[in-house]
Design an enzyme around this catalytic site. Structure first.
Site, PDB file in Angstrom:
ATOM      1  N   SER A  19       0.821  -1.216   0.000  1.00 13.47           N
ATOM      2  CA  SER A  19       0.000   0.000   0.000  1.00 13.47           C
ATOM      3  C   SER A  19       0.849   1.258   0.000  1.00 13.47           C
ATOM      4  O   SER A  19       1.899   1.320   0.641  1.00 13.47           O
ATOM      5  CB  SER A  19      -0.873  -0.007   1.255  1.00 13.47           C
ATOM      6  OG  SER A  19      -1.457   1.254   1.456  1.00 13.47           O
TER       7      SER A  19
ATOM      8  N   TYR B 192      -2.486   0.216  10.315  1.00  9.80           N
ATOM      9  CA  TYR B 192      -2.710  -0.457   9.028  1.00  9.80           C
ATOM     10  C   TYR B 192      -1.464  -0.322   8.150  1.00  9.80           C
ATOM     11  O   TYR B 192      -0.942  -1.314   7.612  1.00  9.80           O
ATOM     12  CB  TYR B 192      -3.939   0.136   8.315  1.00  9.80           C
ATOM     13  CG  TYR B 192      -3.960  -0.166   6.842  1.00  9.80           C
ATOM     14  CD1 TYR B 192      -4.247  -1.445   6.386  1.00  9.80           C
ATOM     15  CD2 TYR B 192      -3.644   0.822   5.899  1.00  9.80           C
ATOM     16  CE1 TYR B 192      -4.235  -1.733   5.033  1.00  9.80           C
ATOM     17  CE2 TYR B 192      -3.628   0.537   4.553  1.00  9.80           C
ATOM     18  CZ  TYR B 192      -3.916  -0.737   4.116  1.00  9.80           C
ATOM     19  OH  TYR B 192      -3.883  -1.028   2.775  1.00  9.80           O
TER      20      TYR B 192
ATOM     21  N   LYS C 282       1.545  -3.190   6.704  1.00  5.91           N
ATOM     22  CA  LYS C 282       1.988  -3.415   5.323  1.00  5.91           C
ATOM     23  C   LYS C 282       3.503  -3.250   5.224  1.00  5.91           C
ATOM     24  O   LYS C 282       4.187  -4.005   4.531  1.00  5.91           O
ATOM     25  CB  LYS C 282       1.261  -2.449   4.378  1.00  5.91           C
ATOM     26  CG  LYS C 282      -0.223  -2.749   4.228  1.00  5.91           C
ATOM     27  CD  LYS C 282      -0.447  -4.075   3.495  1.00  5.91           C
ATOM     28  CE  LYS C 282      -1.898  -4.476   3.421  1.00  5.91           C
ATOM     29  NZ  LYS C 282      -2.107  -5.761   2.750  1.00  5.91           N
TER      30      LYS C 282
ATOM     31  N   ASN D 100      -4.846   4.550  -4.598  1.00  2.00           N
ATOM     32  CA  ASN D 100      -6.237   4.423  -4.125  1.00  2.00           C
ATOM     33  C   ASN D 100      -7.112   3.708  -5.162  1.00  2.00           C
ATOM     34  O   ASN D 100      -7.651   4.348  -6.066  1.00  2.00           O
ATOM     35  CB  ASN D 100      -6.810   5.803  -3.799  1.00  2.00           C
ATOM     36  CG  ASN D 100      -6.249   6.366  -2.502  1.00  2.00           C
ATOM     37  OD1 ASN D 100      -5.045   6.515  -2.364  1.00  2.00           O
ATOM     38  ND2 ASN D 100      -7.115   6.652  -1.550  1.00  2.00           N
TER      39      ASN D 100
ATOM     40  N   ARG E 232      -9.417  14.413   9.212  1.00  2.00           N
ATOM     41  CA  ARG E 232      -9.522  13.088   9.826  1.00  2.00           C
ATOM     42  C   ARG E 232      -8.139  12.713  10.382  1.00  2.00           C
ATOM     43  O   ARG E 232      -7.143  12.800   9.648  1.00  2.00           O
ATOM     44  CB  ARG E 232      -9.961  12.082   8.756  1.00  2.00           C
ATOM     45  CG  ARG E 232     -10.120  10.660   9.247  1.00  2.00           C
ATOM     46  CD  ARG E 232     -10.756   9.759   8.183  1.00  2.00           C
ATOM     47  NE  ARG E 232      -9.953   9.614   6.970  1.00  2.00           N
ATOM     48  CZ  ARG E 232     -10.275   8.830   5.953  1.00  2.00           C
ATOM     49  NH1 ARG E 232     -11.409   8.143   5.965  1.00  2.00           N
ATOM     50  NH2 ARG E 232      -9.487   8.756   4.890  1.00  2.00           N
TER      51      ARG E 232
ATOM     52  N   GLY F  13      -4.804  11.015  11.167  1.00  2.00           N
ATOM     53  CA  GLY F  13      -4.039  10.030  10.390  1.00  2.00           C
ATOM     54  C   GLY F  13      -4.002  10.313   8.900  1.00  2.00           C
ATOM     55  O   GLY F  13      -3.249   9.686   8.165  1.00  2.00           O
TER      56      GLY F  13
HETATM   57  C1  UD1 Z   1      -6.339   4.780   3.002  1.00  2.00           C
HETATM   58  C2  UD1 Z   1      -4.907   4.390   2.946  1.00  2.00           C
HETATM   59  C3  UD1 Z   1      -4.694   3.532   1.716  1.00  2.00           C
HETATM   60  C4  UD1 Z   1      -5.608   2.324   1.764  1.00  2.00           C
HETATM   61  C5  UD1 Z   1      -7.034   2.785   1.880  1.00  2.00           C
HETATM   62  C6  UD1 Z   1      -7.894   1.561   2.064  1.00  2.00           C
HETATM   63  C7  UD1 Z   1      -3.487   6.082   3.985  1.00  2.00           C
HETATM   64  C8  UD1 Z   1      -2.769   7.366   3.800  1.00  2.00           C
HETATM   65  N1  UD1 Z   1      -4.097   5.600   2.894  1.00  2.00           N
HETATM   66  O1  UD1 Z   1      -6.567   5.606   1.876  1.00  2.00           O
HETATM   67  O2  UD1 Z   1      -3.379   3.081   1.654  1.00  2.00           O
HETATM   68  O3  UD1 Z   1      -5.457   1.549   0.596  1.00  2.00           O
HETATM   69  O4  UD1 Z   1      -7.155   3.649   3.021  1.00  2.00           O
HETATM   70  O5  UD1 Z   1      -8.878   1.737   2.970  1.00  2.00           O
HETATM   71  O6  UD1 Z   1      -3.487   5.533   5.051  1.00  2.00           O
HETATM   72  N2  UD1 Z   1     -12.312  11.703   2.583  1.00  2.00           N
HETATM   73  C9  UD1 Z   1     -13.301  12.627   2.874  1.00  2.00           C
HETATM   74  N3  UD1 Z   1     -14.495  12.185   3.375  1.00  2.00           N
HETATM   75  C10 UD1 Z   1     -14.768  10.855   3.578  1.00  2.00           C
HETATM   76  C11 UD1 Z   1     -13.739   9.906   3.276  1.00  2.00           C
HETATM   77  C12 UD1 Z   1     -12.523  10.354   2.784  1.00  2.00           C
HETATM   78  O7  UD1 Z   1     -13.111  13.834   2.709  1.00  2.00           O
HETATM   79  O8  UD1 Z   1     -15.862  10.519   4.046  1.00  2.00           O
HETATM   80  C13 UD1 Z   1     -11.035  12.149   2.005  1.00  2.00           C
HETATM   81  C14 UD1 Z   1      -9.814  11.800   2.828  1.00  2.00           C
HETATM   82  O9  UD1 Z   1      -9.538  12.818   3.764  1.00  2.00           O
HETATM   83  C15 UD1 Z   1      -8.746  11.692   1.738  1.00  2.00           C
HETATM   84  C16 UD1 Z   1      -9.505  11.167   0.523  1.00  2.00           C
HETATM   85  O10 UD1 Z   1     -10.875  11.486   0.765  1.00  2.00           O
HETATM   86  O11 UD1 Z   1      -8.224  12.959   1.416  1.00  2.00           O
HETATM   87  C17 UD1 Z   1      -9.369   9.664   0.314  1.00  2.00           C
HETATM   88  O12 UD1 Z   1      -9.739   8.988   1.523  1.00  2.00           O
HETATM   89  P1  UD1 Z   1      -9.999   7.412   1.544  1.00  2.00           P
HETATM   90  O13 UD1 Z   1     -10.844   7.017   0.413  1.00  2.00           O
HETATM   91  O14 UD1 Z   1     -10.444   7.054   2.912  1.00  2.00           O
HETATM   92  O15 UD1 Z   1      -8.570   6.777   1.260  1.00  2.00           O
HETATM   93  P2  UD1 Z   1      -7.158   7.062   1.977  1.00  2.00           P
HETATM   94  O16 UD1 Z   1      -7.314   7.483   3.371  1.00  2.00           O
HETATM   95  O17 UD1 Z   1      -6.369   7.902   1.049  1.00  2.00           O
END
Ligand code: UD1
Length: 342
Positions: free
Chosen positions: A129, A153, A157, A183, A296, A298
């Site tokens: 990841s 998490y 990895k 992603n 959020r 982390g």
């Molecule tokens: C995280 C992990 C990634 C993993 C994935 C699987 C990190 C940095 N990345 O991805 O390696 O494969 O989880 O679960 O740890 N967001 C919002 N609102 C929401 C949800 C997300 O604004 O309700 C934003 C987040 O702040 C981020 C982006 O959308 O900027 C992507 O978030 P998300 O889809 O959760 O993936 P990651 O956190 O990047």
């Protein structure tokens, strides 16, 4: 290892596993599926066979930590390679349940390696990841950039990669490819396979899809004060079928060299949360309601791959655009409003 082979896929009923099984079956491989269905459903296995037009060679409901059950899987087949997806993957949950995350992700990997070693199976594609890069100080990220995991998490990895390095150093017959995906989003273009989160989605694209479908009231954008062009988080979204294809192509390159190699799987293009919302609104034809809330814990500002190494090694790049990721995710949502339950 070009040509058809017999491949064990762990976590085969999950989001990336199921799409990869279809890709392998469509390209003539014999596929043996293992899943404990802790975060997936047997219906995904039915859908794999339907989409691919032929069934897998065998399906096992088994947990990798069940040594006897895993031994039976290896005794029943002669595997040319293993693709290891089975793992827990929710960042927030990993902060709350570190023991479970280390147990499943690291313990599951060492259990698999033990079975592989004991049965003379030495080729492995490992699901790693981009979260390993953590709070990156630069983009795009190359494989040699330092690891700075920011949550359990991501640490699991990174630890698995260290285990694999050590195994390859000690046991030179092993060939391992760790693919660090950015992603993965989207769905199979048939609308039959996609991402089915349990409960409220953690990840942004399934969340937006449920808002668009009216199942959730609005998206909460986690922070608009990041040092990015529009202040929202930037990620390198990659179509799940490109990730699946990447695994299929990886099988052809396991024998290129012995030992452990690490490769990014990304597009090299960054998309902000706001840009994702706009793209989804364009696809579904209605505005996606959202509000800006606090960051959020982390989360990091920006994670974008430098995909040069995989392009040079295999002559392969992820080609699908953001519009097809969004179109396919929306089609899956429309056709499966309750996931695989309907
Ligand atoms: C995280 C992990 C990634 C993993 C994935 C699987 C990190 C940095 N990345 O991805 O390696 O494969 O989880 O679960 O740890 N967001 C919002 N609102 C929401 C949800 C997300 O604004 O309700 C934003 C987040 O702040 C981020 C982006 O959308 O900027 C992507 O978030 P998300 O889809 O959760 O993936 P990651 O956190 O990047």
């Amino acid at each position: 290892m070009p040509g058809p082979s017999t491949v064990l896929v762990t976590g085969a009923a999950g989001f990336i596993g199921s799409h990869t099984c279809v890709e392998l079956l469509e390209h003539g491989h014999e596929v043996v599926l293992v899943d404990n269905y802790s975060n997936s459903s047997p219906e995904a296995v039915e859908r794999i066979a339907k989409v691919a037009g032929r069934p897998p060679a065998a399906v096992y409901e088994a947990d990798l930590l069940d040594r006897r059950a895993l031994g039976e899987v290896f005794e029943g087949h002669s595997f040319d390679a293993v693709i290891h997806f089975a793992a827990k993957k929710a960042v927030g949950e990993s902060v709350a349940l570190p023991v479970e995350y280390y147990d499943t992700n690291v313990g599951g990997t060492t259990a698999l390696l033990r079975a592989m070693r004991d049965h003379g199976v030495h080729r492995l594609v490992f699901s790693s990841s981009c979260s390993i890069y953590g709070d990156a100080t630069k983009v795009p990220l190359t494989e040699s950039d330092p690891a700075r995991p920011t949550n359990p998490y991501a640490t699991t990895k990174w630890l698995c990669e260290q285990v694999l390095h050590d195994v390859c150093r000690r046991l030179p017959e092993f060939s391992v490819l760790a693919l660090r995906y950015f992603n993965p989003v989207g769905a199979h273009s048939s609308g039959l396979l996609g991402e089915v989160p349990r409960g409220v989605p953690d990840n942004v694209l399934p969340y937006i899809a449920q808002v668009a479908a009216g199942r959730l009231d609005r998206l909460r954008i986690f922070g608009d004060d990041y040092p990015t062009p529009d202040g929202t988080g930037v990620r390198d979204y990659i179509h799940v079928m490109d990730v699946a294809q990447g695994h299929r192509v990886a099988l052809d390159h396991l024998d290129d060299e012995r030992g452990m190699r690490v490769l990014n799987l990304g597009t090299g293009r960054g998309t902000s949360v706001r840009q994702l919302v706009t793209a989804f609104s364009d696809t579904c034809g209605t505005p996606i309601p959202f509000e800006i809330v606090a960051r959020r814990p982390g989360d990091v500002a920006e994670l974008v791959a430098d995909p040069t190494a995989v392009a040079q090694a295999w002559g392969w790049t992820a080609e699908r655009e953001l519009t097809s990721m969004v179109d396919d995710a929306w089609r899956f949502q429309l056709l499966n409003p309750s996931g695989y339950a309907n």
